[in-house]
Design a protein around this motif. Structure first.
Motif: not given
Length: 681
Positions: A88-93, A108-109
């Motif tokens: 459930a880790a998230t990131a903006l590209v 998160g990781n």
């Protein structure tokens, strides 16, 4: 075979811009044209740092990026938010490459082997553990850091309201900002916080007369069911026991408003309200000036004082805004300063000072007074003075005055014998001297052992043609103590950086901010760090001297050295190589080129004709054939440039125009050449 002699000539860079010395006589370390380089303290020229918008949130330049590795990046575009199916880790590209993503706002990781989703669609599989700031090259690292900075920049907000920022100031490590409201009908005050701008409450005030007993800060004042805790009790005339009159300030009232009549503390009537209580407001417009001072001597009892030429002067303690009434018919002081326990305010040509240690009291009975300066005052600055103690410089547009003495009992206002006046908002204390803009250029007010204790010296004579063109455009100034610099700003978005080594000016160089600096402050925080903030016409507040760009835009910088003849102006020389001494803060990409024979187009190589020129030598930067250098502190300290040409002199040009590069300092040049024939014609 006898080999030709190769002469090596080293010259340090320093001295700044020179627009008046003939080319043949100019020192080789000077500059004939420059933009966005500053004089370095130990000599040399340093490309300036950037600036970035600020509202209390983390700065853009502090942002980090994360590399997320995947077996494919097909179907992922910049701006997507990717999610780990299991973690459930998230990131903006921020950027997309074949085998990895550059991301920010990571939560998160990500787990190796899990699916990577865009929305509900699985688009890839994680192939390796994510890394923070883990680019494989310094060039890529600079690019990715800038992408992360741009993302953080988008979160930082403009100061709510309309028109330019009216004032910026740091008090107790917190930045406060003034701007007109959206309708342009009132002035507002904001505080920078971790969540952005927070508007400050101005509170409530009531005017009182007929005092019979003292009301103190912290007393609960009441009247017919209306109550409020007094945050300031200001007695202007009379005494607390006999015909006292003044103002009571409250953060807020409970139960309504006070009306004309008795006000009580603990059931005892102490003063009489002269009318209904009113909300404290500020008129729009004006230009703010501030000063921090502790009138009590108690620990942590310092307060912030301000004036703007439109509203009442005020005091602010971090929570409570307290208007200061002096009794002037037009009570709108333009300049403010605290000196020897007195609060000084300027009203056109009149200077008023409060009672000793009592910025609320403005009556002659308690020690207040007035000084007549004949012409409108443009600023105050404390000075070293003489053996009797420090003095106060009072500037006007036509003359400078110095106030000597320790109290109103022996104050003595002495007019300068020189007809030199200073422009408003340009006067700054720099080392032991005061600098400011005058009709004669930038002048230093220096202490002296001669009669009068002060003398004047022009420090801008080497760039007087430029200063003359800027006359009347000056609008702000500041002192950067960690860099030993004085900077003055102009309405066209440009500035001048005056560098010092000790008390001596080591050069002046022009800057281009590409937006006007309307108000500015430099402060030392409690942790020892020096910070500079400025406000502009667009309503943003910017933190200066930080980051690698001008709020996301490239810092266009160039530095053009004089044509150097190696002390033999008529000898033709074959120029072979030049070696540069450079200090680099981080990764920096710089373009370098050269001209021979004063840029004579008949000499090869030379600069072709172009529509964008640099003044001083006939050279043109936008169509040079550049040699490009990637400078990094870990790898390169003495780059060199091969030269092929024969002439009497050579001029070097440095140029950069990128938004992701750290600063660099040009310290010196070693020029290798072979002397040839004397040119007789």
């Amino acid at each position: 075979m006898k080999m030709p002699v190769v002469r090596q000539d080293y010259y340090p860079l320093g001295g700044g811009l020179d627009l008046v010395t003939p080319s043949i006589a100019m020192a080789p370390g000077m500059v004939i044209d420059a933009q966005n380089y500053e004089p370095a303290i130990g000599g040399g020229y340093r490309r300036i740092d950037g600036y970035e918008r600020f509202d209390g949130r983390p700065s853009p330049s502090a942002a980090a990026y994360t590399l997320v590795y995947a077996n494919t990046t097909v179907g992922i575009v910049v701006g997507n938010t990717v999610t780990g199916a299991n973690s459930a880790a998230t990131a903006l590209v921020l950027a997309v490459f074949n085998t990895y993503l550059v991301c920010s706002r990571v939560s998160g990781n990500f787990q190796v082997g899990e699916n990577l989703r865009v929305g509900a669609t699985s688009v890839a599989t994680i192939t390796a553990s994510q890394t923070s700031n883990g680019a494989s090259s310094v060039s890529d690292h600079a690019d990715y850091v800038f992408l992360a900075a741009n993302d953080q920049r988008s979160l930082i907000q403009v100061v709510p309201g309309s028109g330019p920022v009216r004032g910026v100031w740091v008090f107790n490590d917190v930045l406060y900002v003034f701007r007109d409201n959206v309708a342009g009908t009132a002035g507002t005050m904001y505080k920078a916080t971790a969540g952005g701008w927070v508007q400050q409450n101005f509170g409530v005030e009531v005017q009182f007369t007929a005092a019979t007993a003292e009301i103190k800060t912290g007393d609960t004042v009441s009247q017919s069911g209306v109550t409020g805790v007094c945050v300031a009790a200001m007695l202007r005339t009379g005494t607390w026991t006999s015909a006292g009159a003044g103002t009571l300030i409250f953060a807020s009232l409970t139960g309504g408003v006070f009306t004309a009549g008795a006000l009580q503390v603990g059931g005892i009537s102490k003063v009489s309200a002269a009318g209904a209580s009113t909300a404290i407001t500020r008129l729009p417009g004006g230009r703010m000036e501030f000063f921090n001072y502790n009138f009590t001597g108690a620990n942590n009892a310092g307060k912030m004082y301000g004036a703007d030429g439109v509203n009442l002067a005020f005091e602010f303690d971090g929570n409570n805004y307290i208007p200061l009434r002096t009794g002037m018919a037009q009570d709108t002081p333009a300049h403010v300063l605290a000196h020897k326990g007195y609060l000084f305010l300027s009203f056109n040509a009149s200077v008023q000072y409060s009672s000793l240690g009592a910025p609320y009291s403005w009556t002659v009975v308690t020690g207040s007074g007035e000084l007549d300066c004949s012409k409108p005052v443009t600023g105050f600055l404390p000075q070293g003075g003489n053996q009797a103690g420090s003095s106060l410089a009072i500037f006007t547009a036509e003359r400078t005055f110095v106030l000597y003495g320790t109290s109103n009992a022996d104050f003595k206002l002495v007019s300068s014998i020189f007809d030199i006046g200073y422009s408003a908002f340009t006067c700054q204390q720099v080392s032991n001297d005061a600098f400011g803009m005058t009709t004669r250029g930038i002048q230093a007010l220096t202490t002296t052992l001669n009669y009068g204790d002060f003398d004047y010296a022009s420090i801008s004579h080497m760039i007087q043609p430029l200063v003359t063109r800027k006359r009347g455009m000056e609008c702000a100034s500041t002192t950067l103590r960690t860099r030993n610099q004085y900077r003055v700003y102009f309405t066209d978005g440009t500035a001048l950086a005056v560098g010092l080594t000790g008390d001596k000016v080591n050069g002046m160089l022009p800057l281009n901010y590409n937006r006007p600096v309307r108000c500015i402050c430099t402060a030392n925080l409690s942790n020892g760090a020096e910070v500079t903030y400025f406000g502009s016409d667009d309503g943003y507040v910017y933190q200066d001297n930080t980051g690698t760009s001008q709020d996301g835009n490239a810092i266009e910088a160039w530095c053009r050295l004089p044509f150097n003849n190696n002390k033999s102006p008529r000898i033709r020389k074959r120029f072979r190589r030049v070696v540069f001494e450079v200090v680099v803060d981080g990764f920096s990409r710089v373009n370098i080129s050269y001209d021979l024979g004063y840029g004579n187009p008949a000499v090869l190589p030379s600069a072709p004709q172009s529509d964008t020129s640099l003044s001083g030598g006939g050279g043109y930067w936008d169509q040079f054939t550049w040699d490009q250098f990637n400078w990094d502190a870990a790898y390169v300290s003495s780059p060199s440039l091969s030269i092929d040409g024969t002439e009497k002199n050579i001029g070097l040009l440095f140029y950069s125009n990128r938004n992701q590069d750290q600063s660099h300092t040009l310290q010196g040049v070693t020029l290798m050449s072979t002397p040839q024939l004397l040119q007789r014609s």
